[in-house]
Structures are given as structure tokens and as C-alpha cells.
Design an enzyme around this catalytic site. Structure first.
Site, PDB file in Angstrom:
ATOM      1  N   HIS A   1       0.803  -1.223   0.000  1.00 27.27           N
ATOM      2  CA  HIS A   1       0.000   0.000   0.000  1.00 27.27           C
ATOM      3  C   HIS A   1       0.833   1.268   0.000  1.00 27.27           C
ATOM      4  O   HIS A   1       0.363   2.317  -0.448  1.00 27.27           O
ATOM      5  CB  HIS A   1      -0.946   0.002   1.201  1.00 27.27           C
ATOM      6  CG  HIS A   1      -1.773  -1.231   1.307  1.00 27.27           C
ATOM      7  ND1 HIS A   1      -1.329  -2.356   1.991  1.00 27.27           N
ATOM      8  CD2 HIS A   1      -2.983  -1.545   0.792  1.00 27.27           C
ATOM      9  CE1 HIS A   1      -2.253  -3.306   1.898  1.00 27.27           C
ATOM     10  NE2 HIS A   1      -3.257  -2.838   1.186  1.00 27.27           N
TER      11      HIS A   1
ATOM     12  N   GLY B   1      -4.034  14.252  14.629  1.00 31.86           N
ATOM     13  CA  GLY B   1      -5.400  14.130  14.130  1.00 31.86           C
ATOM     14  C   GLY B   1      -6.382  14.949  14.927  1.00 31.86           C
ATOM     15  O   GLY B   1      -6.019  15.679  15.855  1.00 31.86           O
ATOM     16  N   THR B   2      -7.639  14.834  14.551  1.00 27.23           N
ATOM     17  CA  THR B   2      -8.709  15.546  15.238  1.00 27.23           C
ATOM     18  C   THR B   2      -9.425  14.594  16.200  1.00 27.23           C
ATOM     19  O   THR B   2      -9.314  13.373  16.099  1.00 27.23           O
ATOM     20  CB  THR B   2      -9.716  16.126  14.240  1.00 27.23           C
ATOM     21  OG1 THR B   2     -10.202  15.071  13.401  1.00 27.23           O
ATOM     22  CG2 THR B   2      -9.059  17.194  13.380  1.00 27.23           C
TER      23      THR B   2
ATOM     24  N   ARG C   1      -4.398  16.902   4.306  1.00 28.41           N
ATOM     25  CA  ARG C   1      -3.705  17.516   5.446  1.00 28.41           C
ATOM     26  C   ARG C   1      -2.239  17.097   5.451  1.00 28.41           C
ATOM     27  O   ARG C   1      -1.363  17.889   5.803  1.00 28.41           O
ATOM     28  CB  ARG C   1      -4.391  17.111   6.752  1.00 28.41           C
ATOM     29  CG  ARG C   1      -3.861  17.849   7.979  1.00 28.41           C
ATOM     30  CD  ARG C   1      -4.770  17.660   9.164  1.00 28.41           C
ATOM     31  NE  ARG C   1      -6.075  18.261   8.899  1.00 28.41           N
ATOM     32  CZ  ARG C   1      -7.207  17.856   9.451  1.00 28.41           C
ATOM     33  NH1 ARG C   1      -7.215  16.835  10.288  1.00 28.41           N
ATOM     34  NH2 ARG C   1      -8.348  18.460   9.166  1.00 28.41           N
TER      35      ARG C   1
ATOM     36  N   GLU D   1     -11.480   9.487  19.520  1.00 29.54           N
ATOM     37  CA  GLU D   1     -10.948   9.550  18.160  1.00 29.54           C
ATOM     38  C   GLU D   1     -10.953   8.129  17.587  1.00 29.54           C
ATOM     39  O   GLU D   1     -11.545   7.243  18.179  1.00 29.54           O
ATOM     40  CB  GLU D   1      -9.579  10.225  18.132  1.00 29.54           C
ATOM     41  CG  GLU D   1      -8.538   9.609  19.038  1.00 29.54           C
ATOM     42  CD  GLU D   1      -7.895   8.406  18.402  1.00 29.54           C
ATOM     43  OE1 GLU D   1      -7.123   8.573  17.454  1.00 29.54           O
ATOM     44  OE2 GLU D   1      -8.145   7.267  18.848  1.00 29.54           O
TER      45      GLU D   1
ATOM     46  N   ARG E   1      -3.339   4.490  -3.668  1.00 32.88           N
ATOM     47  CA  ARG E   1      -4.656   4.516  -3.018  1.00 32.88           C
ATOM     48  C   ARG E   1      -4.988   5.878  -2.407  1.00 32.88           C
ATOM     49  O   ARG E   1      -5.827   5.985  -1.510  1.00 32.88           O
ATOM     50  CB  ARG E   1      -4.765   3.415  -1.950  1.00 32.88           C
ATOM     51  CG  ARG E   1      -4.678   2.017  -2.521  1.00 32.88           C
ATOM     52  CD  ARG E   1      -4.643   0.960  -1.441  1.00 32.88           C
ATOM     53  NE  ARG E   1      -4.543  -0.368  -2.038  1.00 32.88           N
ATOM     54  CZ  ARG E   1      -5.529  -1.260  -2.073  1.00 32.88           C
ATOM     55  NH1 ARG E   1      -6.703  -0.969  -1.545  1.00 32.88           N
ATOM     56  NH2 ARG E   1      -5.345  -2.453  -2.616  1.00 32.88           N
TER      57      ARG E   1
ATOM     58  N   ASP F   1     -14.326  18.926  17.621  1.00 36.05           N
ATOM     59  CA  ASP F   1     -15.733  18.858  18.039  1.00 36.05           C
ATOM     60  C   ASP F   1     -15.768  18.784  19.556  1.00 36.05           C
ATOM     61  O   ASP F   1     -14.848  18.245  20.180  1.00 36.05           O
ATOM     62  CB  ASP F   1     -16.429  17.617  17.476  1.00 36.05           C
ATOM     63  CG  ASP F   1     -16.357  17.524  15.964  1.00 36.05           C
ATOM     64  OD1 ASP F   1     -17.324  17.924  15.313  1.00 36.05           O
ATOM     65  OD2 ASP F   1     -15.321  17.051  15.449  1.00 36.05           O
TER      66      ASP F   1
ATOM     67  N   GLU G   1      -8.055   6.259  15.823  1.00 36.94           N
ATOM     68  CA  GLU G   1      -6.843   5.540  15.413  1.00 36.94           C
ATOM     69  C   GLU G   1      -5.816   5.278  16.507  1.00 36.94           C
ATOM     70  O   GLU G   1      -4.976   4.381  16.365  1.00 36.94           O
ATOM     71  CB  GLU G   1      -6.137   6.307  14.275  1.00 36.94           C
ATOM     72  CG  GLU G   1      -6.849   6.329  12.951  1.00 36.94           C
ATOM     73  CD  GLU G   1      -7.851   7.467  12.815  1.00 36.94           C
ATOM     74  OE1 GLU G   1      -8.735   7.401  11.956  1.00 36.94           O
ATOM     75  OE2 GLU G   1      -7.743   8.438  13.599  1.00 36.94           O
TER      76      GLU G   1
ATOM     77  N   ARG H   1       0.806  10.301  15.639  1.00 42.68           N
ATOM     78  CA  ARG H   1      -0.466  10.655  14.995  1.00 42.68           C
ATOM     79  C   ARG H   1      -0.767  12.114  15.278  1.00 42.68           C
ATOM     80  O   ARG H   1      -0.635  12.590  16.416  1.00 42.68           O
ATOM     81  CB  ARG H   1      -1.589   9.768  15.533  1.00 42.68           C
ATOM     82  CG  ARG H   1      -2.990  10.289  15.214  1.00 42.68           C
ATOM     83  CD  ARG H   1      -4.056   9.232  15.394  1.00 42.68           C
ATOM     84  NE  ARG H   1      -5.366   9.793  15.641  1.00 42.68           N
ATOM     85  CZ  ARG H   1      -6.107  10.459  14.759  1.00 42.68           C
ATOM     86  NH1 ARG H   1      -5.647  10.681  13.543  1.00 42.68           N
ATOM     87  NH2 ARG H   1      -7.298  10.910  15.088  1.00 42.68           N
TER      88      ARG H   1
END
Length: 236
Positions: free
Chosen positions: A4, A88-89, A24, A178, A43, A203, A180, A86
């Protein structure tokens, strides 16, 4: 060459930031890194390598959810990556977290299927690498960036059918939810690499409902998140 991530050993730096969103990843790489080159587009999982203040750093998108992130992390380790963070949000669960706040993750309760599969269903406490946690807190102080430090929960569901689950997580001290971190931290332990997680509150989830950050506020918050992660891996 992995399936991948169509790259060879040496294409990625030993330190790699992991946003979920490919766009991002591209934005962070081209905003903050010098001598940037694309290392993967297979991908749509965009990956880049460059330098930050002289330190080699890669940025690789993981996609959404623990199964996708697990594939990417496994293949990055195959390619020689040794420090993974990581970026992330998340959804803030507790009232002290506001939109745009940053979270340094200590541990991630695994309410996802991938983490359980990785451990064969045996109990496990996915925990961030202490050197990365300490480095992130130190970097935050140097940058003058306030952070929250504590546990989060990883879930498979963005749209949760149980309206009361978030409150139960919050009552047990979870700062945010979250999708992950638990799998990443579990793989870090299993593969003998450093793994950590820095999150941006996009959020807030509470008794009054869910509030979402606006696009105008999101962009500078992502920049603060990326700067913190880069300062962490560069030892600044």
C-alpha cells in the site's frame, strides 16, 4: 516494497507524522518541511519526506479508522520508520476542552476492533511512548502552546448510535474520542517502535449536543498541532 505504500527503505525518515487526511498530509509537508518529495500516492494515501530545521521528517496519511491506520503503520515500520506520531482531530468529551485545544495523549482505551485483533482479544493498555509524551509537553512549553495531557478513547464509529456512551467515557476520565490512537500505540509496543499521539479538538461532545469547529478556526489550529509535533520529533 510494501503493498500500500509503494516505497523503498530510505524513502521515509525515521520520524513520521501521521494525519488521517491525505490533503492535510500534503499541506503539512509543503508548509513546514524543506526539500519535500512525494514518497507515496498509492490509493490516495499521500506521503512525503523532507527536513524540519535540519531534521529528516516524513508525513504520511493513514486514512480514517484503526484498520486503515494499522496497515499504514505496519508498512512504515517495514520501511524503517522508528518514531510515529499521529496528528489528528478528536471530539472533546470533558467541559475543560474547547474547540481548537490540543491534547497530548497518554493512553487510549481500545473500543475498536483492530486493537483487540492485534492482541488476540487479551487485555492490553495502549500507552504512548514516554519520551514522545515528555518531548511534546516540553515542546509545548517552549512554544507557549497550552495542551491537555491525559487518556482518550478510540472507537470504530464516528456516528455512534448510543447517545449516552460519550458521557460514560467522560465519567471515566477520558478527555476525548478519536479513531486511530489505540491501534497505533498497540503496534508501537508490538513492533518495538516509539508511538505517540497529538490531537486537535475539532468537536465538543456534551449534554448540550455537539459543536463543530469552523473552517477558519481549523486551519490555524492544525498549524499549531503540526508545529508541536515537529518540535517534538526534532527535540526542540
Amino acid at each position: 516494497m510494501p503493498i500500500h505504500l509503494r516505497a523503498e527503505p530510505g524513502d521515509y525518515a525515521e520520524a513520521c507524522l501521521l494525519p488521517g487526511d491525505p490533503l492535510r498530509a500534503r499541506a503539512v509537508a509543503h508548509t513546514f518541511l524543506e526539500d519535500v518529495r512525494e514518497t507515496n500516492a498509492e490509493r490516495g494515501l499521500l506521503g512525503y519526506t523532507g527536513t524540519f530545521e535540519g531534521t529528516p521528517v516524513s508525513v504520511q496519511a493513514t486514512g480514517m479508522g484503526a484498520p486503515s491506520a494499522s496497515i499504514v503503520v505496519e508498512e512504515l515500520v517495514q520501511l524503517g520508520v522508528k518514531r510515529l506520531i499521529r496528528i489528528g482531530t478528536c471530539g472533546g468529551l470533558r467541559p475543560e476542552l474547547a474547540l481548537g485545544d490540543l491534547v497530548v495523549v497518554l493512553s487510549a482505551t481500545s473500543a475498536d476492533g483492530a486493537s483487540a485483533a492485534l492482541t488476540g482479544g487479551e487485555p492490553h493498555a495502549p500507552t504512548a511512548d514516554w519520551e514522545l509524551v515528555h518531548g511534546a509537553v516540553h515542546a509545548a512549553k517552549t512554544l507557549g502552546t497550552p495542551v491537555h495531557v491525559g487518556p482518550v478513547v478510540t472507537t470504530d464509529l464516528f456516528y455512534d448510535p448510543d447517545p449516552d456512551r460519550a458521557a460514560r467515557w467522560a465519567s471515566r476520565g477520558m478527555l476525548a474520542v478519536e479513531m486511530e490512537a489505540a491501534a497505533l500505540l498497540t503496534l508501537g509496543a508490538l513492533r518495538g517502535v516509539q508511538a505517540g499521539c497529538l490531537l486537535l479538538v475539532s468537536d465538543t461532545i456534551g449534554v448540550g449536543g455537539t459543536e463543530r469547529i469552523g473552517d477558519a478556526e481549523l486551519a490555524p489550529a492544525v498549524d499549531r498541532l503540526a508545529r508541536l509535533a515537529l518540535a517534538t520529533v526534532a527535540g526542540r
